[in-house]
Every structure is written in structure tokens, then in C-alpha cells.
Scaffold this motif. Structure first.
Motif, PDB file in Angstrom:
ATOM      1  N   MET B   1       1.775   4.058  -9.870  1.00  0.00           N
ATOM      2  CA  MET B   1       1.095   4.486  -8.648  1.00  0.00           C
ATOM      3  C   MET B   1       0.063   3.435  -8.249  1.00  0.00           C
ATOM      4  SD  MET B   1       0.554   8.479  -8.312  1.00  0.00           S
ATOM      5  CE  MET B   1      -0.477   8.847  -9.719  1.00  0.00           C
ATOM      6  N   LYS B   2       0.130   3.052  -7.049  1.00  0.00           N
ATOM      7  CA  LYS B   2      -0.825   2.056  -6.576  1.00  0.00           C
ATOM      8  C   LYS B   2      -1.835   2.728  -5.675  1.00  0.00           C
ATOM      9  CE  LYS B   2       0.261  -2.691  -6.669  1.00  0.00           C
ATOM     10  NZ  LYS B   2       0.951  -3.819  -6.117  1.00  0.00           N
ATOM     11  N   GLU B   3      -3.021   2.256  -5.773  1.00  0.00           N
ATOM     12  CA  GLU B   3      -4.091   2.894  -5.028  1.00  0.00           C
ATOM     13  C   GLU B   3      -4.894   1.826  -4.331  1.00  0.00           C
ATOM     14  OE1 GLU B   3      -5.385   6.695  -4.614  1.00  0.00           O
ATOM     15  OE2 GLU B   3      -6.937   5.702  -5.736  1.00  0.00           O
ATOM     16  N   LYS B   4      -5.254   2.111  -3.107  1.00  0.00           N
ATOM     17  CA  LYS B   4      -6.183   1.195  -2.452  1.00  0.00           C
ATOM     18  C   LYS B   4      -7.562   1.471  -3.017  1.00  0.00           C
ATOM     19  CE  LYS B   4      -5.226   1.817   1.835  1.00  0.00           C
ATOM     20  NZ  LYS B   4      -5.603   1.970   3.201  1.00  0.00           N
ATOM     21  N   ARG B   6     -11.815   0.566  -2.993  1.00  0.00           N
ATOM     22  CA  ARG B   6     -12.922  -0.077  -2.306  1.00  0.00           C
ATOM     23  C   ARG B   6     -13.253  -1.369  -3.046  1.00  0.00           C
ATOM     24  NH1 ARG B   6     -16.415   5.079  -2.260  1.00  0.00           N
ATOM     25  NH2 ARG B   6     -14.457   5.934  -2.960  1.00  0.00           N
ATOM     26  N   GLU B 453     -13.572   7.543 -16.026  1.00  0.00           N
ATOM     27  CA  GLU B 453     -13.838   8.460 -14.915  1.00  0.00           C
ATOM     28  C   GLU B 453     -14.889   9.488 -15.302  1.00  0.00           C
ATOM     29  OE1 GLU B 453      -9.436   8.141 -12.855  1.00  0.00           O
ATOM     30  OE2 GLU B 453      -9.958   9.900 -14.021  1.00  0.00           O
TER      31      GLU B 453
END
Lengths: 373, 552
Positions: B1-4, B6, B453
Motif C-alpha cells: 500500500m502506498k501512501e502520500k 506530508r 504510531e
């Protein structure tokens, strides 16, 4: 402070694939709210969007009136409990619980007192100075919960917190979680794929599938009047029979393909006309008797399982459909495989759905996404 | 899974690392390739390669290298596998010592073994002379193929031993019981079941030994004499007394990289193709080694250890022997005269340089390795994958080649680093970085994302999460990797030999210089100090690292 959570038109994309298209949700303050669905339905993704660990591609997320879309995860004041607990293995139990408090630069005595309070509340004070690798799964779970609550978060997020525990501990811990949540009164969003667990702890449940909320309601409502066939089959077990709805002079009847007919009340007026339907009958909603030529769906017993309180029968209907029936065990002998039987249904309890399963045709479905109870 | 994500500080870190690799690795590599195909007039030419492949003198070194390396690989397997089998399946007495000595043997400085064996079995070696004077028998000498084979086998069999121990440990007892249940026991089970299960590891270990042996410079240069191997040829061409031929040395370097790259790719392909996962819930319980079999097993393990460790002990012994005034011949009696001679020949400076080099290099290596492992594990993207690939390139570059590449790139203005401490530092960082990155990456991928996290959701900043949670959790893996790197830097020869000068000289180089000049006593003193430093470091390592899975 307790806060409500409002999600409006949320969108989540990974690259080119959209996993959540347009999702809106309202969690009331102090509520125990559960996201329930099969794996891959987007429930954890949604939770992590609230927590700030997944980016938000569209829509607005609010805690009360504060928009949190672009707020740093560290600033959202969230308590989070992870599936694998995520206890820091290099810190003692006490240091784990104090970790969040120290980040707030509170005075030392206050940090210590607050940590003590939650260690006591979660009954982990006796392990305070141990390293986590010497704790059992259940104890680690308690530490994780104490750590999340110690920072007095605005909302508590829990991602399948019980899935790593064995069956007995799972049942024990879910009542611990429910009890603590009641005591602290914190707004809680809980993710699970276990429907029994969801029913046991939740004030309200949102059933999700393919990134879409199927039904939001109390455990009782989603079980008894599921909004659609997916919810009916996902929550509890149910038998799905093909049939027809017949309207005759203001009365409505369901009819199975082999000719069994029974009156049903409460059909929504817009649907009260002749049409193909899907009938959802939970195993306990059948009544079973040995075939005496009377009324009912004719069927043959294939197999039976005696479970003490109840006896499960697996039958083949004359239409060829298979069904499971639960009867309270009687003192008489169990009905032999091969016996021909007749089945009638409890029409007060069964649900009927449009032919494609997308809507419940009966009154009483409460799809409750309102701001206030 | 790729995530954009910040943008945060890690983008800057990626950019800086990428630039560093471009400047200090890709640029030198490019320079060396350029130099190999560009003639003096600036035109493109393959003359250097033609020169290499047209003369038997040169091509022979390739076949020499291949021959001796294959022989070393085979012998290492033959020595290492039985030893590991006994060690893993039987309760041997002093097994801890056997393990420790194996590690000490394979981490010793490359040429020390060779030098010590010359003193034992060379033309005027202790054993050779003993046989000649007592029995009048000439037992020959060990220079050339035989010597390289002996020394490298004794140095590299521990790699096989350590790798195989890991594999044998992963065999679940139930597999052994199942095969017994199906009527397959004893030797038949050993060959059809056990060895088949560890075949991927045998393959991996042999390719590792092959790469190490092929790139080894120290052993053949000391004991090879007329039997010239490839790395020795590169070095000789580079420091040729008739004026160095940089173009030709570059061309040979390119060929060397090509050969090792080929082996490396074969290794990657083979491990992917033949690997299957074993997970052992119930490791095989060690049996008692009883009877004549038990005696032979013990005898075998002890004998191998004694032979392999003897050179180090012998060197230390020699360092306390008297020498003649010139320090070129050992004579009767004991004294510290060799150490006094060493003191007068830059002992302090060498030692200071070595320690300084090791500590500084470690500092850089650890910081860079943590950052790269974090980027490749937690922030997968094209740039970071490229950095990861870059960082692995030194794996396939023999040390001599790295030395030449750095000199080629930074040998002239505006970046003149020739003869500086900096360029030595660069070389050892580049050489050791891949190993530390591997161990850091392996450690980090064991740490679940949710730990970080959790820290962030408890209000810690990203930097604080990294320094307070992630790095402490990685520390045991990094620390043990770092000590191994420290030892490797202590004993670094092949790149340093190209780059050193009188000011930046290290212990290994001092020892090497003393050997080549025939200052036997001084050489023994340097070697002994180096050996003791290595042994102490490794003992600390073994104390700290509880696992026996060592990534060498």
C-alpha cells in the motif's frame, strides 16, 4: 474533555484505487461506537484516518467543531490501542504509561500520580517496573489501554485490540474494556471483524462492506431488522430463501417456491405489491415438525449436531436449497437423518429483502446516523 | 500500500544521502570505468582490455584466482559442514570455545594467517627446518596454490560453520521424527532429508566464501609468490615501479567488478530460486556424543580449531622472542625487543590512526546505516530504493578496487585527498556500510510500524520517536553489527594499502610493511598487538550478542 466525531464525505485513495468513496459518520460524545466488517472493508483504514496515520484524500473530519484533517497525529489528543499492543519493549510498564504524559511536559509528580492512577485502574500496578516482554498477552493489553487512557484523550481508538488473545481472555478483556469505557466515559471508536464481540461491547455498530457503510444502529436493531441482505448474513447466521411477495386486498403474504405461504405484516407501503423477494430466516426463526402432510415447506433432515442447550439440524428443502435450523433441545430423541419434515417460519421475526438484496422491505429498520440520540 | 505523505525531514535526509553516494561512490566508479576505456588523447579505446585478454601473463591470473577460489570454497564446505553438523546435533564438550575460536579465525587480519604459516611451513619455517635438521626430510614449502588454499580455507570455513549452524537450528524436530516414522534414519536421513533441507544455505554460504576468497588480497600477496591472483595483479599494476598504468589498472578493476557482480547476481538468483522457509517450533534436541563416534567428533572439531587458531597463538609467541640486532631473524631467548623496535617505527601513530579510523568510521557508518534502513523500510519510494541499491554496490567491489576508484576520483584538484586520513576513512566507510545497513534493516523490519504510531499518538514528535523509541529498539542489532565492522576496520588491508601514506598509516599496514621488508620481529609485534585487539573486540561482541546468527 469528551468530544463527538463527525466525518463528512470522506474519501480514501491508494494510488489509483479508491477504497472509500464517500463516507459520512457521526459518533456521539461518550459513545462506544464500533466499525464492523469483513477484512478489507476499509474499517481499519477509516480508523487510521481519524488517528492521522493515513492521509485523507477528501471530505472533512471533525472533533466537535475542530477540523482535524491537517492536524499532526501527535496533536489530535487521541488514545490509540493497537492490534499488537505496540508496547515499547525497551521501557518498563511504568515508563510506557508515563511516555505520553512526559511528552506533555507535565510536572513530575503529576506524571507519576496520573500513571499510578491508570495502572491501578487497569490492575497492572504490580508489574510497574517490569519490562513488557515478561508480561502475558492480556497484561500487555491492559498496559496498552492504561497508556492510551493516561493522557486523558478526547477520543479512544481501538484497532482489533483483542484479536491476538485466546478465546477465553478475549471474552474477559472485552468486559474489561466495556467497563473501563463506561467508567471513563470516553468517546470510543472500536474496530473489529468479530460480530459477537461488536454486539457485546457497542452502543452502536456501523457495518461496513467495500468501503461503504451498510447499516448503523444498535446491536439489537442490526440483528433484528438489518438494512440489507449483506448485514443480515454478516451479523449472525441466516438462511436465504428465494420467494415472492403477494399483495391481496390490503394484506401481504410471502410465498416460497414450493408453495408455502404465510401472512407477513409491516411491509413498507412502497413495496406492497407482487414481486420477487429474498426471505432471510435465522436458524432460530424456523419451526420444525415431522411431516404430517400439514402446512409448511417440505424438507429432509441431512444431519444434526447436539450442543446441549440447542440442537442444530441441517436440512435440504424440496426446492433444493439448504438450511440450518436451531431448536431448543428436547428430552425426546433427536430427529434421525432422512426424516421428512415440514418447516414454518416466525413471520414476526423474519426479514424480507428486494430481489437484489439491497433493501429491507419491512418497517422498523433504523439507520441511525443522526447527531443526537 | 502506498501512501502520500506530508513532506518532512526525511526528504532532506534522502536528498543528502543521495548526493553523498553520487559524489563518493558513483563518481569514483564512473571515473574508473571512464579511465579504462578512454585513451590518453581522449578518444574511446578498448586497447586496455585487448592488452589484458591477449597476454597469458594477465589472463592466467583470472584462471589462477578462479582455480584457487573454487578449491577454497570446496574445502571450506568440506571442513565447515561436518563441524557444524556435529556442533548442532550433538552435545559437544567445550562447544562454546569451538564457536568462539571459529569467529576469531575468520575475523583475523587477512595476511596474518599467511605470514604465520610461512614462519611455520615456509622455506625456513619452524616445522620445515625441524624436519630437515632432524630427519633430513624436505617436506617442501607452502608458497603458491597450496599455501593460499590452506590459509584461506582456515579463514573461511567458519563462514560455512556459522551459516550452517543457523540452518541446522531451523530444522524442526518433527521433520526428523516424520522421516524416521517413514523409515528413513541414520546416514540415509542425513543425506536425503537433512542436507536437502539446508541446501539453500549451503549454496548461500559457498557463494559468500567464493566472493570473499576471490577478493582477498592479503593472503595471496604474502604467500602466493609466483602464483599471482587477480587482486594482486591489480595492485601490482597500480603501484608499478616503472610508473603506474592507471588506465590498465582501471580496466582490470572493471573486469574484477564484473566477475564479482556476476557471482553476486548468481547468488541472488539462486537464493530466490531455491529458498523455502523453515520455521522450527521445536528445534532438534542435541544428542549425547558417546563412544568412538563421539570421540572422533570431538577430535575433529578440536583439531580443526587448533590448526586454524595456531597461527594467531604462534604470532603472539614470536613477538616475545629475541631477534638479532636488525630484527630480521628470531634467535633464542625472550625479550620485548620486537616491541621496542615497533615503538620506534610508528607503533603509536599506527595504533592512534587505527583507533581514530575505526571510531570515526563507526560513527558515520552507524548514523548513515540507521538513516538508510529507516528510509528503505519505512519510506519506500524510487529515490530511497536507488539509495539502497547504491549502498549495496561496495559489496561487489574488491577493496583494492575501491582504493583505486577513490584515488582516481579524488587524486587531483579541486578534490585532492591523496594520502590524507580522509580518503582512508572514506574507503572503510564505503566498504563496511553495506554490512551494517543489512543488519540495521533486518532489525528495523522486525519492529512493527504501530510502535512508532503509538509514540506519535502519545504526543511525541517524529524526531523524538526516532531517537527515543526506534533507535533504542534497533540498538542491539546495530551495536553487534558495529563491533563486527570495527574489527573489519582494524584488520582492513586491501583498500588501505593503496591509500595510506606515512602519516595515515594503520596497524595492519605497519605489520604488512614490516613483513615485506623482512623485519620479522617488528612484524610479529605489530601482528600480535593487532591480534589481541581483534580478540578482545570479538570477545566483547560475543558477550553482547546473545544470538549465534552472525551477519559477517
Amino acid at each position: 474533555m469528551r468530544k463527538n466525531i463527525s466525518i463528512q464525505h470522506a474519501v480514501k485513495r491508494y494510488g489509483n484505487s479508491t477504497v472509500i468513496h464517500d463516507l459520512s459518520l457521526f459518533v456521539r460524545e461518550g459513545e462506544f461506537f464500533t466499525l464492523l466488517g469483513p477484512s478489507g472493508c476499509g474499517k481499519t483504514t477509516l480508523l487510521r484516518m481519524i488517528a492521522g496515520f493515513n492521509s485523507i484524500e477528501g471530505g472533512d473530519f471533525f472533533f466537535n467543531d475542530t477540523r482535524i484533517n491537517d492536524m499532526d497525529p501527535a496533536k489530535r489528543n487521541i488514545g490509540m490501542v493497537f492490534q499488537n499492543y505496540a508496547i515499547f519493549p525497551n521501557l518498563t510498564v511504568r515508563k510506557n504509561i508515563e511516555f505520553g504524559l512526559r511528552n506533555r511536559k507535565l510536572p513530575k509528580e503529576e506524571v507519576r500520580a496520573q500513571a499510578e492512577k491508570f495502572m491501578h485502574l487497569m490492575h497492572v500496578d504490580e508489574y510497574a517496573d517490569r519490562l513488557p516482554d515478561r508480561l502475558s498477552g492480556g497484561q500487555q493489553q491492559r498496559v496498552a489501554l492504561a497508556r492510551a487512557l493516561a493522557i486523558t484523550p478526547d477520543v479512544l481508538l481501538m484497532d482489533e485490540p483483542l484479536s491476538n488473545l485466546d478465546a477465553k481472555l478475549r471474552v474477559e478483556m472485552r468486559s474489561v474494556i466495556k467497563e473501563i469505557q463506561n467508567k471513563v466515559g470516553i468517546t470510543t471508536v472500536y474496530v473489529t471483524h468479530d460480530q459477537e464481540e461488536a454486539m457485546a461491547v457497542s452502543d452502536r455498530i456501523a457495518v461496513m462492506n467495500d468501503g461503504v457503510i451498510q447499516h448503523i444502529g444498535t446491536p439489537k436493531n442490526i440483528y433484528q431488522r438489518p438494512a440489507n441482505l449483506f448485514v443480515a448474513t454478516f451479523i449472525g447466521r441466516t438462511n436465504v430463501l428465494k420467494g415472492r411477495l403477494l399483495a391481496e386486498s390490503g394484506r401481504t403474504f410471502i410465498e416460497t417456491h414450493d408453495g408455502y405461504r404465510a401472512e407477513i405484516r409491516g411491509v413498507l407501503s412502497g413495496y406492497a405489491s407482487d414481486r420477487d423477494i429474498v426471505i432471510s430466516v435465522r436458524p432460530e426463526e424456523f419451526r420444525l415438525k415431522v411431516d404430517d402432510g400439514g402446512d409448511g415447506i417440505s424438507a429432509t433432515i441431512r444431519d444434526s449436531v447436539f450442543l446441549g442447550l440447542n440442537t442444530h439440524y441441517f436440512v435440504t428443502l424440496s426446492t433444493g436449497e439448504e438450511a440450518e435450523i436451531i431448536q431448543e433441545s428436547s428430552i425426546d430423541s433427536i430427529i434421525e437423518p432422512g426424516t421428512r419434515i415440514r418447516l414454518t417460519v416466525n413471520t414476526e421475526k423474519v426479514n424480507i429483502f428486494s430481489e437484489d438484496g439491497s433493501a429491507n422491505l419491512l418497517a422498523g429498520v433504523v439507520n441511525d446516523n443522526a447527531m443526537e440520540a | 500500500m502506498k501512501e502520500k505523505r506530508r513532506p518532512d525531514m526525511w526528504i532532506a535526509v534522502s536528498a543528502v544521502l543521495f548526493l553523498l553516494f553520487l559524489v563518493f561512490l558513483i563518481f569514483p566508479l564512473f571515473q574508473i570505468m571512464k579511465q579504462s576505456v578512454i585513451a590518453e588523447d581522449g578518444g574511446f579505446t578498448l586497447a586496455q582490455f585487448r592488452k589484458f585478454f591477449s597476454q597469458k601473463y594477465y589472463t592466467n591470473t583470472i584462471s589462477n584466482s578462479l582455480k584457487v577460489t573454487l578449491a577454497v570454497t570446496a574445502c571450506s564446505l568440506l571442513v565447515g559442514i561436518p563441524m557444524s553438523y556435529f556442533y548442532s546435533f550433538y552435545r559437544l564438550r567445550l562447544s562454546k570455545l569451538v564457536f568462539t575460536i571459529s569467529i576469531l579465525c575468520c575475523m583475523s587480519a587477512p595476511f596474518l594467517g599467511a605470514y604465520s604459516w610461512i614462519l611455520l611451513l615456509g622455506r625456513s619455517g619452524v616445522i620445515t627446518t625441524f624436519f630437515r635438521s632432524s630427519f633430513g626430510i624436505d617436506i617442501g614449502n607452502i608458497y603458491g596454490f597450496g599455501g593460499i588454499l590452506l590459509v584461506q580455507t582456515l579463514k573461511f570455513f567458519p563462514l560455512v560453520f556459522i551459516y550452517m549452524n543457523g540452518a541446522f537450528r531451523n530444522i524442526d524436530n518433527s521433520l526428523m521424527e516424520a522421516s524416521a516414522n517413514l523409515g528413513c534414519t541414520g546416514l540415509k536421513r542425513l543425506f536425503t532429508v537433512v542436507l536437502a533441507l539446508v541446501m539453500p544455505t549451503v549454496l548461500a554460504a559457498s557463494l559468500l566464501v567464493f566472493m570473499r576468497a576471490f577478493a582477498d588480497f592479503g593472503t595471496p600477496v604474502v604467500i602466493g609468490e609466483g602464483y599471482m591472483t587477480f587482486p594482486v595483479l591489480i595492485y601490482r599494476e597500480f603501484v608499478n615501479e616503472n610508473g603506474a598504468d592507471y588506465g590498465f589498472a582501471s580496466a582490470i578493476s572493471v573486469i574484477a567488478i564484473a566477475v564479482t557482480a556476476l557471482v553476486f547476481l548468481a547468488q541472488k538468483w539462486a537464493t530466490r530460486k531455491f529458498s523455502f522457509s523453515l520455521n522450527s517450533l521445536h528445534p532438534v534436541e542435541k544428542k549425547e556424543a558417546k563412544g568412538i563416534g563421539g570421540f572422533l567428533m570431538h577430535a575433529y572439531c578440536y583439531l580443526v580449531c587448533i590448526i586454524a587458531f595456531m597461527p594467531q597463538v604462534f604470532i603472539i609467541y614470536l613477538s616475545f622472542r629475541n631477534t638479532n640486532a636488525a630484527g630480521t631473524i628470531f634467535v633464542d631467548g625472550y625479550s620485548l625487543c620486537s616491541y621496542r623496535a615497533a615503538m620506534s617505527r610508528l607503533l603509536m601513530r599506527s595504533m592512534g590512526n587505527t583507533v581514530k579510523l575505526g571510531l570515526l568510521a563507526l560513527l558515520f557508518i552507524i548514523v548513515i546505516a540507521i538513516m538508510i534502513s529507516y528510509l528503505t523500510v519505512r519510506r519506500k519510494n524510487v529515490l530511497n530504493d536507488t539509495i539502497d541499491t547504491f549502498s549495496m554496490i561496495p559489496y561487489i567491489m574488491p577493496g583494492v578496487v575501491i582504493g583505486i576508484a577513490l584515488l582516481t576520483a579524488f587524486g587531483h584538484k579541486p578534490f585532492k585527498l591523496t594520502g590524507t586520513f580522509t580518503i582512508m576513512l572514506l574507503a572503510v566507510i564505503i566498504r563496511r556500510l553495506p554490512y551494517t545497513i543489512r543488519s540495521a534493516t533486518a532489525t528495523l523490519s522486525q519492529i512493527p510500524m504501530s510502535i512508532e504510531e503509538a509514540s506519535i499518538s502519545l504526543g511525541a514528535s517524529k524526531l523524538k520517536t526516532l531517537t527515543r523509541i526506534t533507535v533504542p529498539m534497533m540498538s542491539s542489532g546495530i551495536l553487534s553489527g558495529a563491533i563486527l565492522s570495527w574489527v573489519a576496520i582494524l584488520t582492513e588491508v586491501s583498500s588501505a594499502i593503496i591509500l595510506y601514506n606515512n602519516r595515515s598509516i594503520t596497524m595492519t599496514i605497519s605489520a604488512y610493511v614490516a613483513i615485506t621488508r623482512g623485519n620479522e620481529g617488528m612484524a610479529a609485534a605489530f601482528a600480535a598487538i593487532l591480534t589481541v585487539m581483534t580478540i578482545i573486540s570479538l570477545l566483547i561482541y560475543l558477550k553482547i550478542s546473545k544470538s549465534e546468527d552472525i551477519r559477517l
